[in-house]
Design a protein around this motif. Structure first.
Motif, PDB file in Angstrom:
ATOM      1  N   MET A  68      14.453  -0.795  -2.948  1.00  0.00           N
ATOM      2  CA  MET A  68      13.929  -2.362  -3.320  1.00  0.00           C
ATOM      3  C   MET A  68      12.960  -2.205  -4.487  1.00  0.00           C
ATOM      4  SD  MET A  68      15.997  -4.473  -2.116  1.00  0.00           S
ATOM      5  CE  MET A  68      15.252  -6.218  -2.040  1.00  0.00           C
ATOM      6  N   ALA A  69      11.955  -1.330  -4.346  1.00  0.00           N
ATOM      7  CA  ALA A  69      10.907  -1.044  -5.510  1.00  0.00           C
ATOM      8  C   ALA A  69      11.391  -0.988  -6.852  1.00  0.00           C
ATOM      9  CB  ALA A  69       9.981  -0.041  -5.180  1.00  0.00           C
ATOM     10  N   LEU A  70      12.675  -0.145  -6.673  1.00  0.00           N
ATOM     11  CA  LEU A  70      13.322   0.125  -8.163  1.00  0.00           C
ATOM     12  C   LEU A  70      13.882  -1.485  -8.587  1.00  0.00           C
ATOM     13  CD1 LEU A  70      14.978   3.418  -7.684  1.00  0.00           C
ATOM     14  CD2 LEU A  70      13.010   2.855  -9.156  1.00  0.00           C
ATOM     15  N   GLY A  71      14.680  -1.833  -7.566  1.00  0.00           N
ATOM     16  CA  GLY A  71      15.218  -3.298  -7.828  1.00  0.00           C
ATOM     17  C   GLY A  71      14.008  -4.325  -8.439  1.00  0.00           C
ATOM     18  N   GLU A  72      12.986  -4.173  -7.774  1.00  0.00           N
ATOM     19  CA  GLU A  72      11.975  -5.089  -8.402  1.00  0.00           C
ATOM     20  C   GLU A  72      11.493  -5.032  -9.534  1.00  0.00           C
ATOM     21  OE1 GLU A  72      10.989  -5.055  -3.671  1.00  0.00           O
ATOM     22  OE2 GLU A  72       9.406  -4.124  -5.187  1.00  0.00           O
ATOM     23  N   THR A  73      11.490  -3.570  -9.853  1.00  0.00           N
ATOM     24  CA  THR A  73      10.917  -2.979 -11.285  1.00  0.00           C
ATOM     25  C   THR A  73      12.040  -3.570 -12.220  1.00  0.00           C
ATOM     26  OG1 THR A  73       9.933  -1.053 -10.068  1.00  0.00           O
ATOM     27  CG2 THR A  73      10.101  -1.175 -12.718  1.00  0.00           C
ATOM     28  N   GLY A  74      13.305  -3.278 -11.897  1.00  0.00           N
ATOM     29  CA  GLY A  74      14.400  -3.971 -12.912  1.00  0.00           C
ATOM     30  C   GLY A  74      14.479  -5.389 -13.040  1.00  0.00           C
ATOM     31  N   LEU A  75      13.943  -6.080 -12.133  1.00  0.00           N
ATOM     32  CA  LEU A  75      13.905  -7.539 -12.040  1.00  0.00           C
ATOM     33  C   LEU A  75      12.737  -7.998 -12.887  1.00  0.00           C
ATOM     34  CD1 LEU A  75      14.988 -10.361 -10.941  1.00  0.00           C
ATOM     35  CD2 LEU A  75      12.984 -10.013  -9.375  1.00  0.00           C
ATOM     36  N   ILE A 129       4.279   1.328 -13.688  1.00  0.00           N
ATOM     37  CA  ILE A 129       3.382   2.254 -13.358  1.00  0.00           C
ATOM     38  C   ILE A 129       2.393   1.752 -12.321  1.00  0.00           C
ATOM     39  CG2 ILE A 129       1.390   3.831 -13.833  1.00  0.00           C
ATOM     40  CD1 ILE A 129       2.331   3.854 -16.854  1.00  0.00           C
ATOM     41  N   ARG A 130       2.074   0.713 -12.358  1.00  0.00           N
ATOM     42  CA  ARG A 130       1.105   0.358 -11.177  1.00  0.00           C
ATOM     43  C   ARG A 130       2.066  -0.214  -9.982  1.00  0.00           C
ATOM     44  NH1 ARG A 130      -3.069  -0.297  -8.245  1.00  0.00           N
ATOM     45  NH2 ARG A 130      -3.728  -2.158  -7.426  1.00  0.00           N
ATOM     46  N   HIS A 131       3.261  -0.943 -10.181  1.00  0.00           N
ATOM     47  CA  HIS A 131       3.964  -1.223  -9.061  1.00  0.00           C
ATOM     48  C   HIS A 131       4.628   0.069  -8.318  1.00  0.00           C
ATOM     49  CE1 HIS A 131       6.324  -3.781  -6.148  1.00  0.00           C
ATOM     50  NE2 HIS A 131       7.566  -3.280  -6.976  1.00  0.00           N
ATOM     51  N   LEU A 132       5.219   0.838  -8.946  1.00  0.00           N
ATOM     52  CA  LEU A 132       5.855   2.237  -8.467  1.00  0.00           C
ATOM     53  C   LEU A 132       4.922   2.887  -7.966  1.00  0.00           C
ATOM     54  CD1 LEU A 132       8.710   2.768 -10.845  1.00  0.00           C
ATOM     55  CD2 LEU A 132       8.900   1.863  -8.769  1.00  0.00           C
ATOM     56  N   SER A 133       3.588   3.241  -8.200  1.00  0.00           N
ATOM     57  CA  SER A 133       2.788   3.882  -7.560  1.00  0.00           C
ATOM     58  C   SER A 133       2.378   3.366  -6.434  1.00  0.00           C
ATOM     59  CB  SER A 133       1.635   4.387  -8.511  1.00  0.00           C
ATOM     60  OG  SER A 133       0.895   3.245  -8.980  1.00  0.00           O
ATOM     61  N   LEU A 134       2.028   1.968  -6.345  1.00  0.00           N
ATOM     62  CA  LEU A 134       1.861   1.198  -5.143  1.00  0.00           C
ATOM     63  C   LEU A 134       2.976   1.574  -3.989  1.00  0.00           C
ATOM     64  CD1 LEU A 134       0.031  -1.919  -6.427  1.00  0.00           C
ATOM     65  CD2 LEU A 134      -0.951  -0.258  -4.896  1.00  0.00           C
ATOM     66  N   ALA A 135       4.329   1.071  -4.419  1.00  0.00           N
ATOM     67  CA  ALA A 135       5.433   0.843  -3.663  1.00  0.00           C
ATOM     68  C   ALA A 135       5.962   2.174  -3.283  1.00  0.00           C
ATOM     69  CB  ALA A 135       6.400   0.072  -4.357  1.00  0.00           C
ATOM     70  N   LEU A 136       5.762   3.193  -4.047  1.00  0.00           N
ATOM     71  CA  LEU A 136       6.324   4.767  -3.537  1.00  0.00           C
ATOM     72  C   LEU A 136       5.260   5.397  -3.296  1.00  0.00           C
ATOM     73  CD1 LEU A 136       8.935   5.292  -6.859  1.00  0.00           C
ATOM     74  CD2 LEU A 136       9.351   4.010  -4.597  1.00  0.00           C
ATOM     75  N   GLY A 137       4.042   5.182  -3.439  1.00  0.00           N
ATOM     76  CA  GLY A 137       3.045   6.107  -3.267  1.00  0.00           C
ATOM     77  C   GLY A 137       2.572   6.323  -1.641  1.00  0.00           C
ATOM     78  N   GLY A 138       3.398   5.729  -0.994  1.00  0.00           N
ATOM     79  CA  GLY A 138       2.951   5.836   0.419  1.00  0.00           C
ATOM     80  C   GLY A 138       1.790   5.067   0.890  1.00  0.00           C
ATOM     81  N   ASN A 153       0.264 -11.211  -6.814  1.00  0.00           N
ATOM     82  CA  ASN A 153       1.040 -10.742  -5.711  1.00  0.00           C
ATOM     83  C   ASN A 153       1.432  -9.296  -5.650  1.00  0.00           C
ATOM     84  OD1 ASN A 153       1.058 -13.642  -5.297  1.00  0.00           O
ATOM     85  ND2 ASN A 153       2.991 -13.528  -4.413  1.00  0.00           N
ATOM     86  N   LEU A 154       1.612  -8.776  -6.985  1.00  0.00           N
ATOM     87  CA  LEU A 154       2.049  -7.357  -6.901  1.00  0.00           C
ATOM     88  C   LEU A 154       1.093  -6.355  -7.667  1.00  0.00           C
ATOM     89  CD1 LEU A 154       6.095  -7.764  -8.003  1.00  0.00           C
ATOM     90  CD2 LEU A 154       4.821  -7.478  -5.614  1.00  0.00           C
ATOM     91  N   LEU A 155       0.085  -6.800  -8.392  1.00  0.00           N
ATOM     92  CA  LEU A 155      -0.781  -5.723  -8.976  1.00  0.00           C
ATOM     93  C   LEU A 155      -1.918  -5.566  -8.704  1.00  0.00           C
ATOM     94  CD1 LEU A 155       0.842  -6.307 -12.737  1.00  0.00           C
ATOM     95  CD2 LEU A 155       1.658  -4.651 -10.752  1.00  0.00           C
ATOM     96  N   VAL A 156      -2.667  -6.663  -7.913  1.00  0.00           N
ATOM     97  CA  VAL A 156      -4.024  -6.683  -7.648  1.00  0.00           C
ATOM     98  C   VAL A 156      -4.095  -5.866  -5.988  1.00  0.00           C
ATOM     99  CG1 VAL A 156      -5.821  -8.125  -6.813  1.00  0.00           C
ATOM    100  CG2 VAL A 156      -4.718  -8.937  -8.779  1.00  0.00           C
ATOM    101  N   ALA A 210       0.418  -5.487   0.591  1.00  0.00           N
ATOM    102  CA  ALA A 210      -0.342  -6.682   1.185  1.00  0.00           C
ATOM    103  C   ALA A 210       0.036  -7.823   1.740  1.00  0.00           C
ATOM    104  CB  ALA A 210      -1.755  -7.104   0.187  1.00  0.00           C
ATOM    105  N   ILE A 211       1.477  -7.963   1.172  1.00  0.00           N
ATOM    106  CA  ILE A 211       2.287  -9.087   1.566  1.00  0.00           C
ATOM    107  C   ILE A 211       2.763  -9.197   2.925  1.00  0.00           C
ATOM    108  CG2 ILE A 211       4.219 -10.514   0.563  1.00  0.00           C
ATOM    109  CD1 ILE A 211       3.871  -9.353  -2.234  1.00  0.00           C
ATOM    110  N   ASP A 212       2.374 -10.139   3.574  1.00  0.00           N
ATOM    111  CA  ASP A 212       3.155 -10.605   4.996  1.00  0.00           C
ATOM    112  C   ASP A 212       2.618 -12.134   5.194  1.00  0.00           C
ATOM    113  OD1 ASP A 212       0.295 -10.531   5.372  1.00  0.00           O
ATOM    114  OD2 ASP A 212       0.227  -9.025   6.826  1.00  0.00           O
ATOM    115  N   PHE A 213       2.883 -12.265   6.382  1.00  0.00           N
ATOM    116  CA  PHE A 213       2.770 -13.740   6.665  1.00  0.00           C
ATOM    117  C   PHE A 213       1.397 -14.338   6.414  1.00  0.00           C
ATOM    118  CE2 PHE A 213       1.347 -17.368   9.579  1.00  0.00           C
ATOM    119  CZ  PHE A 213       2.273 -18.218   9.549  1.00  0.00           C
ATOM    120  N   GLY A 214       0.254 -13.274   6.936  1.00  0.00           N
ATOM    121  CA  GLY A 214      -1.035 -13.626   6.504  1.00  0.00           C
ATOM    122  C   GLY A 214      -1.504 -13.906   5.009  1.00  0.00           C
TER     123      GLY A 214
END
Lengths: 111, 153
Positions: free
Chosen positions: A47-54, A101-110, B52-55, B61-65
């Motif tokens: 889904m992280a890849l999908g979000e990046t494409g979106l 770079i930011r989103h994938l490192s957060l989403a895939l970085g564990g 929502n995604l970069l900070v 961090a996204i959940d109900f709260g």
């Protein structure tokens, strides 16, 4: 012509995501567990890849849309439409690279 | 010198009118709306994605709260409401244009637009109700969910 095709395709993709996104967010009204369970689906690597494409589609649609506005309302817009397309593509590349770079490192970085 | 009358001055014979008469200038207003809402949506959606995604921890961090914390603040309620309405109207009008362009049969065009308008109405009404009837501080099994924005039980 291709920017017009791209604008249509990205527009439709974003619209269908928007329908789904309002539905998934609406689950906060059902229960905290329901929302957290569904939003968990957005956190897997595929889904992280999908979000990046979106977001790639959104950034193109946004900048190209501003270009369309400039063509329509700026006196010299039509004359410089081609140069503005290059500006759109350059801004798209920079903005998208920053996001990816930011989103994938957060989403895939564990976590 | 012979004065040549401007072809667009005065009355236009009905067969040459570009608007259908009864439609008024709806198409021009729709065209204008796409541009005005487009500019606002760039700001609203880029802001939405950034916050929502970069900070901080981003998507983790996204959940109900997280949603509850945002919608406890009228600022984000209004932000999301404006985004919902503008994006849905902008998107619905865009898809309407695409249906008009590619669906050639009258009946196909009509029914596709019926489905489109029904779906859009449901989503806009649902989203609006959720933003305004949402309780950011629910009590689950007699326990107040934690949240700095909630009043002490």
């Amino acid at each position: 012509m291709w920017s017009w095709v791209g604008h249509r395709i990205t527009g439709v993709v974003i619209f269908f995501f928007l329908l789904v996104h309002v539905l998934d967010t609406s689950l906060v009204r059902v229960s905290p567990e329901a929302y957290t369970a569904v939003i968990g689906a957005y956190k897997n690597p595929l889904m992280a890849l999908g979000e990046t494409g979106l977001v790639a589609a959104i950034i193109f649609h946004a900048f190209n849309g501003l270009r369309v506005i400039a063509v329509d309302f700026w006196k010299k817009g039509a004359k410089y439409q081609r140069q503005m397309l290059w500006v759109v593509l350059a801004l798209w590349l920079v903005t998208f690279a920053g996001f990816a770079i930011r989103h994938l490192s957060l989403a895939l970085g564990g976590h | 010198m012979t004065a040549i009358q401007s072809p667009r001055s005065g009355k236009i014979a009905p067969q040459y009118k570009r608007s259908g008469g009864s439609k008024g200038n709806f198409e021009m207003l729709a065209w204008l709306f796409m541009r005005l809402s487009g500019v606002v949506l760039v700001v609203l959606i880029f802001g939405h994605l950034f916050v929502n995604l970069l900070v901080g921890e981003g998507i983790h961090a996204i959940d109900f709260g997280f949603v509850a914390g945002k919608w406890a603040d009228p600022f984000w309620q209004f932000w999301d409401l404006a985004m919902l309405w503008l994006a849905m109207l902008h998107g619905t009008n865009g898809v309407r244009t695409i249906i008009n362009d590619y669906a050639e049969k009258d009946a196909t065009r009509f029914w596709l637009k019926v489905v489109l308008y029904a779906a859009s109405a449901v989503i806009v009404i649902l989203g609006t109700l959720v933003i305004f009837t949402f309780n950011p501080c629910p009590v689950v099994d007699g326990v107040q969910l934690p949240g700095g924005f909630c009043p002490a039980p």
